[in-house]
Design an enzyme around this catalytic site. Sequence first.
Site, PDB file in Angstrom:
ATOM      1  N   GLU A 293     -59.362  62.585  72.983  1.00 45.31           N
ATOM      2  CA  GLU A 293     -58.644  62.454  71.718  1.00 45.31           C
ATOM      3  C   GLU A 293     -57.493  63.455  71.604  1.00 45.31           C
ATOM      4  OE1 GLU A 293     -61.839  62.605  68.755  1.00 45.31           O
ATOM      5  OE2 GLU A 293     -62.056  60.432  68.951  1.00 45.31           O
ATOM      6  N   ASP A 367     -69.671  55.955  69.034  1.00 42.25           N
ATOM      7  CA  ASP A 367     -69.410  57.143  68.234  1.00 42.25           C
ATOM      8  C   ASP A 367     -70.267  57.202  66.967  1.00 42.25           C
ATOM      9  OD1 ASP A 367     -68.338  59.467  67.374  1.00 42.25           O
ATOM     10  OD2 ASP A 367     -66.382  58.680  66.815  1.00 42.25           O
ATOM     11  N   GLU A 395     -70.677  60.954  58.977  1.00 42.21           N
ATOM     12  CA  GLU A 395     -69.318  60.436  59.139  1.00 42.21           C
ATOM     13  C   GLU A 395     -69.245  58.921  58.971  1.00 42.21           C
ATOM     14  OE1 GLU A 395     -67.557  61.436  62.900  1.00 42.21           O
ATOM     15  OE2 GLU A 395     -65.819  60.157  62.572  1.00 42.21           O
TER      16      GLU A 395
HETATM   17  O1  GCW Z   1     -66.365  60.808  65.746  1.00 44.40           O
HETATM   18  C1  GCW Z   1     -65.162  61.326  66.181  1.00 44.40           C
HETATM   19  C2  GCW Z   1     -64.608  61.954  64.960  1.00 44.40           C
HETATM   20  C3  GCW Z   1     -63.689  63.106  65.246  1.00 44.40           C
HETATM   21  C4  GCW Z   1     -64.424  64.066  66.175  1.00 44.40           C
HETATM   22  C5  GCW Z   1     -64.757  63.329  67.458  1.00 44.40           C
HETATM   23  C6  GCW Z   1     -65.537  64.187  68.444  1.00 44.40           C
HETATM   24  C7  GCW Z   1     -64.345  66.443  66.258  1.00 44.40           C
HETATM   25  O2  GCW Z   1     -63.968  60.974  64.200  1.00 44.40           O
HETATM   26  O3  GCW Z   1     -63.373  63.693  64.012  1.00 44.40           O
HETATM   27  O4  GCW Z   1     -63.686  65.231  66.424  1.00 44.40           O
HETATM   28  O5  GCW Z   1     -65.543  62.224  67.170  1.00 44.40           O
HETATM   29  O6  GCW Z   1     -66.744  64.078  68.443  1.00 44.40           O
HETATM   30  O7  GCW Z   1     -64.943  64.933  69.195  1.00 44.40           O
END
Ligand code: GCW
Length: 701
Positions: A293, A367, A395
């Site tokens: 990311e 995720d 989340e």
């Molecule tokens: O789930 C995603 C989140 C990000 C997060 C990423 C991760 C910390 O939307 O906010 O960043 O995973 O786990 O690295």
Amino acid sequence: MLPRLLLLAFLCLGASLGCRADDGYRLWLKYDELPEASLRKAWQDRARGIVVEGNATPTLQTAAHELQLGLQGLLGRSVPVGAAPGGKGRIRLRVAPDPTLGREGYRISSQKNGLEITGPTDAAVLYGCFALLRQVQTGQRPEQLSLSSQPRIEYRLLNHWDNPNGTVERGYAGSSIWKWLELPDRLDPRYQDYARANASIGINGVVLNNVNASARYLTAEYLQKVAALAGVMRPYGIRVYLSVFWAAPKVIGGLPTSDPLDPKVAQWWKAKTDEIYKAIPDFGGFLVKANSEGEPGPQDYGRNHADGANMLATALGTHDGVVMWRAFVYKANSKGDRFKEAFEEFQPLDGKFSPKVLVQVKNGPIDFQAREPFHPLFGAMPRTPLVLEVQLTQEYLGFATHLVYLGPLIKECLDADTHSQGPGSTVAKVVDGTLEKHSISGIAGVANIGSDRNWTGHPVGQANWYAYGRLAWDHTLSSAAIAEEWTKMTLTREPQALASILPVLNQSRDVYVRYTTPLGLHHIMGQSIHYGPEPWLEKSARPDWTSVYYHKADAEGLGFDRTARGSNALSLYAPGARQVWSNPATCPPDYLLWFHHVGWGQQLSTGRTLWDELTTRYYTGADSVLWMQRQWEQARPALDAELHADVAARLRIQHREALWWRDACVLYFQTYAKRPIPPTLTPPTRPLAEVKELVDLYQLR
Ligand code: GCW
């Protein structure tokens, strides 16, 4: 004057009746006086005082103090701590070697003269003290008490996604509890309460900062702040760790590169690590999010994850620390199936990591969805210790608004059978190191903790922190037993109220799945914010951030074909695990659309067509929130009024939003299915366009 006097009189009356409002700050460590006189008496007879034997280390003193604090509250009288061996009814705390208990296991035994809590280390005795308090708090009797327990996983960590400016990524309970501007001079009393809560459930490590890390934490100035926090955590058996920013050698070290194979870079990390250990001798180590990311990493220099992780492990040298290297990666320009990407990058590196490295893997391949199949890396990297990462902050699970007890989710992953070495090769056995014979093991929970008075925003969010700690200690505990423990310690022991509350906790996750992502749907939530439904999302910065990428609705049907005809992600699993999911006719409905594109009119094992089953689940899911409300209402007489009202209000929002999810998804998928809502269900009264507007409102677009 008179009104003030009146107010005072009311306050005194309130206090004397014990009707102090419960603001949730004390978590599960309530220590209110036991209501049953006979139980109180039984414990009082065995807890007239506490005796610390041998060298009273800070941790043993902490243990004695915590036990004293708890018992005095619960038993309603003073429980002195003395150094000398005392008479009858004493609780003796003693560090004593015991090869059957590992390093942190404890034993509680009844003795002629009282009770004894022993363990091979002072931290073990501390855990024993909290275990004893748990016995008292949950209403157990002291006669013939005999208990022993040891953790199955060595590194039991909370990961904070907290930033230096006080924000918390994906945090829904206020701002960060770490006050970086005040540290190291002022230590917020909350730090100690945080440490106490963690120690009470066996958490022994804390990563203080976000994995999207700032290099700032590695500066001399910040290391002093980190050292101050480490000082608060230390007596509670908790070590601090840092997430590191990969490009730190460039950003704060003045080097032209952060290439892990460049000797100057390696030297910089070595010197930095030595500097850290000088300030914090029991520093735990590093957590790294690299080449994920947009974060920098070794791939920026043509190196791989093992090159990066091993360089850091070398920098740790003989210091007693580890590197936790995250496997949450997916290619910048994904053309394939994101489900497979972490596997494809990491599995070939099995056997290439140095012994101080653990690879940290999220529970599922996408995720933190409300339900995911277990991550295919579990069982597929037998030469690498894998840390299981679960998310406690909600989340994708309704933030701090929806009541979702996560015990069942975590447990489902731990109990999943990877079949990597035949049946019974559970994720839990991979993670605790027993299956693949690793000498180190770890588990990480992304914290749901913030500056809100009650720590977690939703009062029941506390149960997720609690359940995580208990499962990290012993993954064989059942999520229902943990829910009961937490409820008894935190809310009430009144049997009728328990009978109302516990089914709510235990079913809340399934209810949430039903009204958001039934039958294996996933990743159809509001873009970026990850809240509310947005199944129609078809454009984003990357295709795998949209919803249509995942649900693949079309005129024929719904779901992501991950069989050999599709992305073939199923092939990443061992045959035994894959077999359960491969055939749409036998695939458990909960996972169906994770792996198959199913026709709208296809009859499922439930007896209904896909369309009818889907709509029915959305409806029954939303209706179940009304059931949760009724159950909660029944428990009202036994609960603190303020706390009860808080949860009741959140349940009202939850129902409104469950209807939002239901209507959005049913109406949207209907545009493809072109089938009527089953006659037993009442069709939504609002059109899809109206529901779509709600998302815009929430996302402030
Ligand atoms: O789930 C995603 C989140 C990000 C997060 C990423 C991760 C910390 O939307 O906010 O960043 O995973 O786990 O690295």
